[in-house]
Design a protein around this motif. Structure first.
Motif, PDB file in Angstrom:
ATOM      1  N   SER A  66       1.337  -1.366   0.014  1.00 33.44           N
ATOM      2  CA  SER A  66      -0.073   0.001  -0.005  1.00 33.44           C
ATOM      3  C   SER A  66       0.630   0.912  -0.324  1.00 33.44           C
ATOM      4  N   SER A  70       0.803   4.100  -2.618  1.00 32.63           N
ATOM      5  CA  SER A  70       0.874   5.286  -2.756  1.00 32.63           C
ATOM      6  C   SER A  70       1.627   6.518  -2.849  1.00 32.63           C
ATOM      7  N   THR A 113      -3.724   5.299   2.868  1.00 33.47           N
ATOM      8  CA  THR A 113      -3.149   4.187   2.641  1.00 33.47           C
ATOM      9  C   THR A 113      -2.910   3.040   3.471  1.00 33.47           C
ATOM     10  N   TYR A 129     -10.679   4.302  -0.505  1.00 35.30           N
ATOM     11  CA  TYR A 129      -8.921   4.939  -0.907  1.00 35.30           C
ATOM     12  C   TYR A 129      -9.186   5.108  -2.452  1.00 35.30           C
TER      13      TYR A 129
END
Length: 214
Positions: A66, A70, A113, A129
């Motif tokens: 993640s 991101s 995130t 998200y």
């Protein structure tokens, strides 16, 4: 009298250019902080031996993945912003309010995130998200539209700039938007973030080729 008016206009133009530059610098700083916060949220591996550390790394792989996603996403946001605001010379059209709303989404990104990196409730975490990305990208498209509409850019701005931004950012916004309903069907919804922009790019090149040949 005309000389005084001309000088006043010059001073006003310089002041507006400085204001636009300060907004750009501020945005760069906020994005840099958002990226830094991503790293601060990373869990530390635990264990007394190398095997235990490796096992701990594996347990936290979703958080690390993640983070990487991101990092790339925020980098993409910044790249588009830098590309556009390099040519902005004045503020108007609600650009300050739109920029702060866009920056809010960047600041929320580390939290989003962390949410998507946790276990369980995949649909909610994924949708949250993706929704943050859709809002951020849509705000950026509105910013670009306002800049073009109110002619807030330099005279030497490349004519293809806005078209390229609308296509690129629009494709990413579509990718995240499409992935939301797909997430309720499969956890492979992440693939939309790559497939949709790729297909959009190929379609644009395919449509452009006959026009170029003609």
């Amino acid at each position: 009298m005309s000389s005084a008016t001309s000088e006043k206009d010059t001073v006003g133009s310089e002041a507006r250019a400085i204001a636009a530059e300060r907004l750009t610098f501020f945005s760069d700083a906020v994005v840099a902080i958002a990226i830094t916060l991503l790293a601060l949220e990373l869990p530390l591996p635990e264990g007394a031996t190398s095997a235990e550390l490796l096992h701990s790394l594996g347990d936290h792989r979703s958080e690390y993945i993640s983070f990487l996603i991101s990092f790339v996403v925020i980098g993409g946001h910044w790249r588009a912003h830098h590309r556009l605001f390099h040519y902005v010379t004045t503020l108007g059209g609600g650009l300050i309010r739109l920029t702060f709303a866009w920056l809010l989404m960047q600041v929320v990104m580390p939290f989003a995130t962390k949410v998507i990196g946790e276990e369980g409730g995949f649909e909610f975490r994924f949708v949250f998200y993706a929704l943050v990305q859709v809002i951020a990208l849509t705000l950026f498209l509105v910013m670009a539209q306002q800049i073009r509409r109110h002619h807030l850019y330099r005279a030497d701005t490349p004519p293809e700039l806005f078209g390229a931004i609308f296509r690129g950012v629009g494709a990413m916004a579509a990718a995240f938007a499409v992935s939301i309903p797909v997430a309720f069907v499969t956890q492979w919804a992440y693939a939309c973030w790559i497939v949709v922009p790729l297909v959009a790019s190929l379609l644009f090149r395919f449509r452009r080729r006959p026009a170029t040949a003609a």
